[in-house]
Design an enzyme around this catalytic site. Structure first.
Site, PDB file in Angstrom:
ATOM      1  N   ASP A 175     -54.319 -38.153  35.043  1.00  0.00           N
ATOM      2  CA  ASP A 175     -55.435 -38.667  35.394  1.00  0.00           C
ATOM      3  C   ASP A 175     -55.923 -39.953  34.959  1.00  0.00           C
ATOM      4  OD1 ASP A 175     -56.422 -38.074  32.899  1.00  0.00           O
ATOM      5  OD2 ASP A 175     -57.102 -36.135  33.683  1.00  0.00           O
ATOM      6  N   HIS A 200     -46.120 -35.752  32.549  1.00  0.00           N
ATOM      7  CA  HIS A 200     -45.884 -35.351  33.913  1.00  0.00           C
ATOM      8  C   HIS A 200     -46.248 -36.691  34.681  1.00  0.00           C
ATOM      9  CE1 HIS A 200     -46.671 -30.803  32.940  1.00  0.00           C
ATOM     10  NE2 HIS A 200     -44.975 -31.317  32.753  1.00  0.00           N
ATOM     11  N   GLY A 234     -57.007 -27.706  25.649  1.00  0.00           N
ATOM     12  CA  GLY A 234     -57.018 -27.360  26.792  1.00  0.00           C
ATOM     13  C   GLY A 234     -55.792 -27.296  27.620  1.00  0.00           C
ATOM     14  N   THR A 235     -54.835 -26.282  27.241  1.00  0.00           N
ATOM     15  CA  THR A 235     -53.706 -26.261  27.913  1.00  0.00           C
ATOM     16  C   THR A 235     -53.324 -24.439  27.528  1.00  0.00           C
ATOM     17  OG1 THR A 235     -51.181 -26.665  28.144  1.00  0.00           O
ATOM     18  CG2 THR A 235     -52.093 -26.898  25.872  1.00  0.00           C
ATOM     19  N   SER A 236     -52.803 -23.954  28.755  1.00  0.00           N
ATOM     20  CA  SER A 236     -52.578 -22.624  28.529  1.00  0.00           C
ATOM     21  C   SER A 236     -51.132 -22.402  28.103  1.00  0.00           C
ATOM     22  CB  SER A 236     -52.516 -22.121  30.184  1.00  0.00           C
ATOM     23  OG  SER A 236     -51.542 -22.706  30.908  1.00  0.00           O
ATOM     24  N   GLN A 295     -50.319 -33.852  29.487  1.00  0.00           N
ATOM     25  CA  GLN A 295     -49.835 -33.100  30.646  1.00  0.00           C
ATOM     26  C   GLN A 295     -50.521 -33.733  32.024  1.00  0.00           C
ATOM     27  OE1 GLN A 295     -48.646 -28.717  29.856  1.00  0.00           O
ATOM     28  NE2 GLN A 295     -50.090 -29.348  28.457  1.00  0.00           N
ATOM     29  N   ASN A 334     -55.878 -25.602  17.453  1.00  0.00           N
ATOM     30  CA  ASN A 334     -55.999 -25.467  19.036  1.00  0.00           C
ATOM     31  C   ASN A 334     -57.491 -25.365  19.630  1.00  0.00           C
ATOM     32  OD1 ASN A 334     -56.385 -23.645  21.854  1.00  0.00           O
ATOM     33  ND2 ASN A 334     -54.056 -23.867  21.533  1.00  0.00           N
TER      34      ASN A 334
HETATM   35  P1  OAD Z   1     -53.823 -24.655  32.811  1.00  0.00           P
HETATM   36  O1  OAD Z   1     -54.785 -24.564  34.054  1.00  0.00           O
HETATM   37  O2  OAD Z   1     -52.703 -23.859  32.958  1.00  0.00           O
HETATM   38  O3  OAD Z   1     -54.769 -24.319  31.672  1.00  0.00           O
HETATM   39  C1  OAD Z   1     -56.099 -24.931  31.471  1.00  0.00           C
HETATM   40  C2  OAD Z   1     -56.426 -24.513  29.949  1.00  0.00           C
HETATM   41  O4  OAD Z   1     -57.627 -25.397  29.744  1.00  0.00           O
HETATM   42  C3  OAD Z   1     -56.762 -23.098  29.854  1.00  0.00           C
HETATM   43  O5  OAD Z   1     -56.325 -22.589  28.632  1.00  0.00           O
HETATM   44  C4  OAD Z   1     -58.180 -23.076  29.748  1.00  0.00           C
HETATM   45  O6  OAD Z   1     -58.985 -22.013  28.981  1.00  0.00           O
HETATM   46  C5  OAD Z   1     -58.442 -24.553  29.081  1.00  0.00           C
HETATM   47  N1  OAD Z   1     -59.814 -25.053  29.396  1.00  0.00           N
HETATM   48  C6  OAD Z   1     -60.758 -24.893  30.536  1.00  0.00           C
HETATM   49  N2  OAD Z   1     -61.938 -25.622  30.360  1.00  0.00           N
HETATM   50  C7  OAD Z   1     -61.697 -26.063  29.135  1.00  0.00           C
HETATM   51  C8  OAD Z   1     -62.487 -27.110  28.370  1.00  0.00           C
HETATM   52  N3  OAD Z   1     -63.791 -27.400  28.792  1.00  0.00           N
HETATM   53  N4  OAD Z   1     -62.091 -27.666  27.041  1.00  0.00           N
HETATM   54  C9  OAD Z   1     -61.040 -27.120  26.550  1.00  0.00           C
HETATM   55  N5  OAD Z   1     -60.219 -26.052  27.154  1.00  0.00           N
HETATM   56  C10 OAD Z   1     -60.253 -25.818  28.669  1.00  0.00           C
HETATM   57  O7  OAD Z   1     -53.563 -26.389  32.681  1.00  0.00           O
HETATM   58  P2  OAD Z   1     -52.398 -26.761  31.772  1.00  0.00           P
HETATM   59  O8  OAD Z   1     -51.896 -26.152  30.680  1.00  0.00           O
HETATM   60  O9  OAD Z   1     -52.539 -28.320  31.553  1.00  0.00           O
HETATM   61  O10 OAD Z   1     -48.246 -29.384  35.862  1.00  0.00           O
HETATM   62  O11 OAD Z   1     -51.055 -26.765  33.024  1.00  0.00           O
HETATM   63  C11 OAD Z   1     -49.998 -27.535  32.774  1.00  0.00           C
HETATM   64  C12 OAD Z   1     -49.135 -28.015  33.895  1.00  0.00           C
HETATM   65  O12 OAD Z   1     -49.272 -26.882  34.918  1.00  0.00           O
HETATM   66  C13 OAD Z   1     -49.966 -29.025  34.471  1.00  0.00           C
HETATM   67  O13 OAD Z   1     -49.764 -30.415  33.896  1.00  0.00           O
HETATM   68  C14 OAD Z   1     -49.364 -28.867  35.940  1.00  0.00           C
HETATM   69  C15 OAD Z   1     -49.686 -27.664  35.962  1.00  0.00           C
HETATM   70  O14 OAD Z   1     -48.651 -27.048  37.012  1.00  0.00           O
HETATM   71  C16 OAD Z   1     -47.449 -29.836  36.841  1.00  0.00           C
HETATM   72  O15 OAD Z   1     -47.983 -29.958  38.021  1.00  0.00           O
HETATM   73  C17 OAD Z   1     -46.074 -30.243  36.981  1.00  0.00           C
END
Ligand code: OAD
Length: 270
Positions: free
Chosen positions: A110, A125, A217-219, A107, A240
Site C-alpha cells: 500500500d 510482496h 501486525g503479521t500472522s 509485506q 511483537n
Molecule cells: P494476516 O491477515 O495474515 O494477519 C494480520 C495480523 O494483523 C493478525 O495477526 C492480526 O492480529 C493483526 N492485526 C489486526 N489489527 C491490527 C492492528 N490494529 N495492529 C496490529 N496488528 C493488527 O496478514 P499478513 O500476516 O500481513 O500476501 O499476511 C501476510 C501475507 O498474506 C500478505 O502479504 C498477503 C497475504 O496473502 C500475498 O498476497 C502474497
C-alpha cells in the site's frame, strides 16, 4: 497495552539500546488506515479464497467464469488502498529514523510507509502503486487518484446490465492488460510467484544484521516472508506488536497505531 508493564519497559529499553532496527510489518500495520487484513474475521481471504483470487491462473479463470466476483474482489482490495493515509503507527516508525538506523521490511503493497516518511522500505510482496511490463520491467508509478478512478469505473460497470468479462477487462485496463503487444500489471507478488527483488535479498541481509526486530501486525503464516524471522541473530531482541500476539520474546498486545507511538516515545523521547 499497559505502558508501566515490565514487558513494555523492557521493550523500550532494548529499542533505546539498539543500533540497527528492522521493523517487519504485515496487514495489521495498515488496519487502522482502513485497509482490511487477510486472515482476521473480516479478512479478505474469508470472502475471496486466495486459490481463486490471489494466484494468476486462479484470477484469470475466475475473471472469465465469474467476472462480477472478480470485480467485487478488486473493489475490496483496491478501494481501501486508493484512499488510505498513514496512521500514527506508520508515522512513529518514520520518526524512529531520527534516532537510529531503521529498515522497514513490509509485506504490504500500500505504499504507506514511504508516504509516512520512512526512507528505507523493502517491499517484499511488491507495490500496488507501480505498474510493470513483462519480466517485471518497471513501467510507471500509479497514484492513489488513478487507482481510485479504476475502482470508480469498476463500481460503475458492475451495476450495468450485460456486465461480463470484456467490461471487466476494459475497466481495469489502466492497471492490467495481457495482450501480446500490450502487457502490463501491478508490481505485486501473487501466490506462486517469486518474491520481489532486489527487496527480498536486501530484507534478508538487513534482518541478519539487526540487533532489534519489531514485528508488527503479521500472522506470520505466509512463506517465505515468515521465514525472515529465522534470520534474526540469536542475541537480537524480537518485539511483537499485535493484538493477537505472534512470534517474538517481548509481546506488546495492542493495535499498532497506539503501541508504536508509545514505544518510540518511551525509547527515544517525544
Ligand atoms: P494476516 O491477515 O495474515 O494477519 C494480520 C495480523 O494483523 C493478525 O495477526 C492480526 O492480529 C493483526 N492485526 C489486526 N489489527 C491490527 C492492528 N490494529 N495492529 C496490529 N496488528 C493488527 O496478514 P499478513 O500476516 O500481513 O500476501 O499476511 C501476510 C501475507 O498474506 C500478505 O502479504 C498477503 C497475504 O496473502 C500475498 O498476497 C502474497
Amino acid at each position: 497495552m499497559d505502558q508501566n508493564s515490565a514487558v513494555f519497559q523492557m521493550a523500550a529499553n532494548r529499542l533505546r539500546q539498539a543500533t540497527g532496527v528492522v521493523v517487519f510489518t504485515g496487514a495489521g500495520m495498515s488496519a487502522e488506515s482502513g485497509i482490511p487484513t487477510f486472515r482476521d474475521a473480516e479478512g479478505l481471504w474469508h470472502q475471496f479464497p486466495p486459490q481463486r483470487f490471489a494466484t494468476l491462473p486462479g484470477l484469470l479463470a475466475s475473471a472469465v467464469a465469474q467476472p462480477r466476483r472478480v470485480a467485487e474482489f478488486l473493489i475490496a482490495l483496491l478501494g481501501p488502498i486508493a484512499c488510505a493515509r498513514p496512521n500514527p503507527g506508520h508515522l512513529a516508525i518514520a520518526r524512529l529514523e531520527a534516532h537510529k538506523p531503521v529498515v522497514v521490511v513490509t509485506q504490504n503493497i500500500d505504499g504507506l510507509h514511504q508516504q509516512a516518511g520512512s526512507s528505507t522500505v523493502y517491499e517484499i510482496h511488491g507495490s500496488m502503486l507501480r505498474i510493470v511490463g513483462r519480466g517485471r520491467r518497471p513501467l510507471r508509478r500509479l497514484s492513489r487518484a488513478e487507482l481510485a478512478t479504476v475502482v470508480d469505473d469498476l463500481r460503475e460497470v458492475i451495476g450495468s446490465r450485460g456486465f461480463a468479462f470484456p467490461q471487466l477487462l476494459r475497466a481495469i485496463e489502466p492497471i492490467f492488460a495481457t495482450g501480446i503487444t500490450h502487457y502490463h500489471r501491478p508490481d505485486v507478488v501473487l501466490f506462486g510467484e517469486t518474491m520481489a527483488e532486489p527487496d527480498w535479498s536486501q530484507a534478508i541481509t538487513a534482518v541478519q544484521n539487526c540487533d532489534c526486530l519489531i514485528a508488527v501486525g503479521t500472522s506470520g503464516t505466509v512463506m517465505p516472508a515468515a521465514a525472515l524471522l529465522d534470520e534474526v541473530p540469536q542475541q537480537a531482541t524480537v518485539i511483537n506488536i499485535d493484538p493477537a500476539g505472534g512470534p517474538g520474546e517481548l509481546q506488546l498486545r495492542g493495535p499498532a497505531g497506539t503501541v508504536l507511538p508509545a514505544l518510540v516515545e518511551a525509547a527515544c523521547g517525544p
